[in-house]
Design an enzyme around this catalytic site. Structure first.
Site, mmCIF file in Angstrom:
data_model
loop_
_atom_site.group_PDB
_atom_site.id
_atom_site.type_symbol
_atom_site.label_atom_id
_atom_site.label_comp_id
_atom_site.label_asym_id
_atom_site.label_seq_id
_atom_site.Cartn_x
_atom_site.Cartn_y
_atom_site.Cartn_z
ATOM 1 N N TYR A 1 4.848 16.022 13.255
ATOM 2 C CA TYR A 1 6.191 15.449 13.258
ATOM 3 C C TYR A 1 7.213 16.553 13.549
ATOM 4 O O TYR A 1 6.836 17.689 13.846
ATOM 5 C CB TYR A 1 6.446 14.704 11.949
ATOM 6 C CG TYR A 1 5.469 13.561 11.757
ATOM 7 C CD1 TYR A 1 5.310 12.583 12.743
ATOM 8 C CD2 TYR A 1 4.658 13.477 10.627
ATOM 9 C CE1 TYR A 1 4.398 11.543 12.594
ATOM 10 C CE2 TYR A 1 3.735 12.443 10.469
ATOM 11 C CZ TYR A 1 3.606 11.484 11.462
ATOM 12 O OH TYR A 1 2.700 10.467 11.319
ATOM 13 N N ARG B 1 -6.770 8.395 0.258
ATOM 14 C CA ARG B 1 -7.705 7.282 0.451
ATOM 15 C C ARG B 1 -8.380 6.873 -0.857
ATOM 16 O O ARG B 1 -8.593 5.684 -1.103
ATOM 17 C CB ARG B 1 -8.773 7.667 1.480
ATOM 18 C CG ARG B 1 -8.256 7.775 2.899
ATOM 19 C CD ARG B 1 -9.356 8.287 3.821
ATOM 20 N NE ARG B 1 -8.927 8.365 5.206
ATOM 21 C CZ ARG B 1 -8.274 9.392 5.738
ATOM 22 N NH1 ARG B 1 -7.951 10.425 4.981
ATOM 23 N NH2 ARG B 1 -7.935 9.387 7.011
ATOM 24 N N CYS C 1 1.891 6.454 4.212
ATOM 25 C CA CYS C 1 2.742 5.483 4.889
ATOM 26 C C CYS C 1 2.180 4.077 4.717
ATOM 27 O O CYS C 1 0.980 3.844 4.908
ATOM 28 C CB CYS C 1 2.856 5.817 6.365
ATOM 29 S SG CYS C 1 3.829 7.291 6.699
ATOM 30 N N ARG D 1 5.155 20.331 2.781
ATOM 31 C CA ARG D 1 3.816 20.072 3.317
ATOM 32 C C ARG D 1 3.698 20.750 4.675
ATOM 33 O O ARG D 1 4.529 20.534 5.566
ATOM 34 C CB ARG D 1 3.554 18.571 3.450
ATOM 35 C CG ARG D 1 2.270 18.249 4.217
ATOM 36 C CD ARG D 1 1.794 16.828 4.056
ATOM 37 N NE ARG D 1 1.015 16.693 2.813
ATOM 38 C CZ ARG D 1 0.229 15.650 2.532
ATOM 39 N NH1 ARG D 1 0.115 14.651 3.393
ATOM 40 N NH2 ARG D 1 -0.434 15.594 1.399
ATOM 41 N N GLN E 1 8.809 12.180 -0.292
ATOM 42 C CA GLN E 1 8.671 13.055 0.870
ATOM 43 C C GLN E 1 9.674 12.596 1.925
ATOM 44 O O GLN E 1 9.690 11.414 2.282
ATOM 45 C CB GLN E 1 7.251 12.960 1.423
ATOM 46 C CG GLN E 1 6.976 13.876 2.611
ATOM 47 C CD GLN E 1 5.639 13.566 3.271
ATOM 48 O OE1 GLN E 1 5.491 12.521 3.904
ATOM 49 N NE2 GLN E 1 4.671 14.454 3.129
ATOM 50 N N SER F 1 -0.852 11.419 -3.019
ATOM 51 C CA SER F 1 -0.349 11.966 -1.766
ATOM 52 C C SER F 1 0.501 10.918 -1.047
ATOM 53 O O SER F 1 0.238 9.717 -1.154
ATOM 54 C CB SER F 1 -1.528 12.358 -0.886
ATOM 55 O OG SER F 1 -1.131 13.208 0.162
ATOM 56 N N PRO F 2 1.539 11.341 -0.333
ATOM 57 C CA PRO F 2 2.342 10.366 0.411
ATOM 58 C C PRO F 2 1.492 9.600 1.416
ATOM 59 O O PRO F 2 0.755 10.210 2.196
ATOM 60 C CB PRO F 2 3.384 11.234 1.127
ATOM 61 C CG PRO F 2 3.411 12.518 0.370
ATOM 62 C CD PRO F 2 2.029 12.715 -0.148
ATOM 63 N N ALA G 1 6.179 9.210 3.600
ATOM 64 C CA ALA G 1 7.136 9.848 4.497
ATOM 65 C C ALA G 1 8.328 8.914 4.678
ATOM 66 O O ALA G 1 8.209 7.830 5.258
ATOM 67 C CB ALA G 1 6.479 10.155 5.837
#
Length: 363
Positions: A189, A331, A32, A237, A106, A29-30, A64
């Protein structure tokens, strides 16, 4: 669904979407990293993303990645707004592909949550004299909490500019070797700010009714789809619910997913939350999986499940039960870059995911 498989789906069954085949159903998963300088990917990103490809992930989606400087969450965000960003990302994508994974990216604009300090620096909005900048959003409403900067309400010219930034970012991503593109329409966002009545109080054609609130997302998707090759997957997403009364919810997400499918989106990445700071989110193992299952079933589109997916058997059951087509881990991948190799061993599929030859003696 534009997917093909030959056997009963399970976690280590390959999945083909368009011209891209994932070697299993596990993706990164993206996440940051807040570790770029002027948007440039660094050796940190090479190791962070590359090690997950080495560890057996089928899909590695970069964090992102901002479509413009003002679209960054923090000054440390990755960017794809300029040609100088292409080669550092291309280097990473070449490595990912060399090790059997599909390179994805992404692309995003942070809206009113932009101009913030890195998390380990407090995460609050930065003042102008701290390197902060003017934020923009559908309406002049601050996010709240320590993100209390009031954004400037966007004009239609601003909207067109951001959509053009998404088009340019799409082209740069393609030049950098991305084969999977995700549009970040979630987590409070900019795009999500247009979707949610909690952040969008416009009275023009981009606000008010459901049809107006989804207009920015549909227009942006249409523009990106025209710039992105049809042979590669285009995904989005969504925050499937705001977890707040009067906010965006799963029923609206289902209808939006239906319209995104009509615009050429191939998969919905089903997350939630992020629109407001005080939402009460019932975080638990697999708590967002039902969103992926509902959208998959009602829209007949491929979905990705995310959210506290930690155990191999748990991930495998999500695929076997038809709740999603892909599981994306975040995670758990930070704790264990080799999670897919360990999962293959636990689930009896070592033959489907051999370790890198350099590590084979340890397995």
């Amino acid at each position: 669904m534009q997917t093909k498989s030959t056997d009963q789906p399970h976690l280590f069954q390959p999945l083909t979407i368009k011209s891209v085949t994932l070697r299993n159903r596990i993706g990164v998963s993206p996440m940051c990293q807040y570790s770029s300088e002027d948007g440039l990917a660094t050796d940190w990103h090479l190791i962070h993303l590359g090690s997950r490809a080495v560890g057996g992930a089928a899909l590695v989606i970069a964090e992102a990645t901002a479509v413009s400087p003002e679209g960054r969450i923090t000054p440390g965000d990755a960017g794809i707004w300029a040609e100088k960003h292409i080669e550092p990302i291309a280097r990473i994508h070449r490595f990912i592909k060399q090790h059997g994974a599909v390179p994805g990216i992404q692309i995003a604009h942070a809206g009113r949550k932009a101009s913030a300090a890195r998390p380990w620096e407090g995460g609050a909005h930065l003042a102008d004299n701290q390197g902060g900048w003017q934020t923009v959003a559908p309406s002049a409403i601050a996010f709240g909490g320590n993100l209390n900067k009031v954004p400037r309400a966007m004009t239609e010219a601003d909207i067109t500019k951001v959509q053009n930034d998404f088009i340019a970012a799409t082209k740069h991503s393609l030049s950098a070797g991305a084969e999977w593109l995700e549009l970040h329409f979630a987590h409070g966002y900019l795009a999500h700010e247009f979707l949610s009545p909690l952040s969008n109080q416009r009275t023009d054609r981009y606000g008010g009714s459901f049809e107006n609130r989804i207009r920015f997302v549909l227009e942006t998707t249409r523009a990106v789809r025209a710039a992105w090759p049809d042979k590669f997957p285009l995904t989005a997403r969504l925050s499937c619910t705001d977890w707040m009364p009067g906010g965006w919810d799963i029923e609206q997400s289902v209808e939006l997913a239906r319209q995104l499918k009509a615009e050429g989106v191939d998969l919905i990445d089903c997350s939630s939350g992020g629109a407001v700071p005080d939402a009460k989110i019932p975080v638990a193992q697999g708590y967002q999986v039902p969103f992926a299952e509902k959208i998959r079933g009602e829209v007949n589109i491929a979905t990705a499940a995310v959210g506290f997916i930690t155990e191999p058997k748990q991930a495998d059951e999500i695929i076997r039960n038809g709740q999603a087509d892909v599981v994306l881990l975040a995670r758990e991948f930070l704790r264990d870059p080799y999670w897919p190799l360990h999962a293959a061993k636990v689930l009896g599929h070592k033959d489907k995911l051999p370790p890198p030859v350099q590590y084979a003696r340890a397995w």
